[in-house]
Design an enzyme around this catalytic site. Sequence first.
Site, PDB file in Angstrom:
ATOM      1  N   ASP A  98       0.924  -1.100  -0.102  1.00 42.04           N
ATOM      2  CA  ASP A  98      -0.211   0.036  -0.190  1.00 42.04           C
ATOM      3  C   ASP A  98       0.947   1.204   0.093  1.00 42.04           C
ATOM      4  O   ASP A  98       2.126   1.147   0.470  1.00 42.04           O
ATOM      5  CB  ASP A  98      -0.986  -0.042   1.194  1.00 42.04           C
ATOM      6  N   HIS A 154       5.275  -7.312  -0.441  1.00 42.60           N
ATOM      7  CA  HIS A 154       4.914  -8.427  -1.214  1.00 42.60           C
ATOM      8  C   HIS A 154       5.450  -8.337  -2.810  1.00 42.60           C
ATOM      9  O   HIS A 154       6.079  -7.400  -3.040  1.00 42.60           O
ATOM     10  CB  HIS A 154       3.344  -8.726  -1.418  1.00 42.60           C
ATOM     11  N   SER A 256       7.452   3.597   5.786  1.00 39.71           N
ATOM     12  CA  SER A 256       8.454   4.644   5.258  1.00 39.71           C
ATOM     13  C   SER A 256       8.330   4.512   3.653  1.00 39.71           C
ATOM     14  O   SER A 256       7.165   4.950   3.387  1.00 39.71           O
ATOM     15  CB  SER A 256       9.853   3.700   5.433  1.00 39.71           C
TER      16      SER A 256
END
Length: 290
Positions: A98, A154, A256
């Site tokens: 995300d 991912h 981050s």
Amino acid sequence: MTVRRMLSRIVLQEDLNFLLTNRVPRQLLTRFMGWFSQIEQPLVRDLSIATWKLFADLDLSDARKTKFRSLHDCFTRELKPGARTVNNDPTILTSPSDGIVGACGQIAGVELFQAKGFPYTLLDLLGDPALVERYRDGSYITLRLTSSMYHRFHAPADCDVHKVTYISGDTWNVNPIALKRVEKLFCKNERALIETTLTPGGQRILLVPVAAILVASIRLHFINVLLHIRYRGPNVIPCAAHFEKGQEMGWFQHGSTIIVFAPKGFALCDGITDGKQVRMGEALMRLPRG
């Protein structure tokens, strides 16, 4: 106006935000937060999460669990099964996390941007001339994870990971305010270079997680060490791991940035522009045709 909105408006004032998040003993504060966030005491946990919600739009509706052992447990939460849809088109690289898209586009030779008017070079960031040549004139996308987002990342495609290079560094905040004030910020901060090879196809994709203040820890499933500011090496870590598209690779301890690099010929997917919010598994780049 709600208390959270009022506090957010105050903290987002540029001068104050920069002072609070950068003109402090960054590494000391980061070490403290790493210790404090893992305290498994119900009152500390509940007060910490409640304070966090005052400053951020924290949504836990897609979390696998709603009861957490500690603040850290909440930061690094897993998702419910099916909470993200992974684009299964084999010609598409998907978002590893995300995030909010920052600077992105084609690399001009070896130069790219952290923000408008703030360039840096591949060599500044990667420190390896061979990697610089691999991504010369390629494409890149910067993904910023805010503190309230899901913090795991991912595989953007079926791939093999064969090497990780850890580069120690500072812990500057990586929010837009700091990116407009600190030159070559990503090149100053702690980061990891995750080298992947797409299967099939053989194209080389590079993921660069960049740590920041209160973070400075990167956990990868396929190596048995925690990468953080007190890690002393080895800096180059050979490995052999295979990932299916969308499979979890690791996580940040807080929030981050991840920079995705692809060689010449890749193109950004439609709608990928600075400021767009994306979710893990959504289309990010398209492989070269033919």
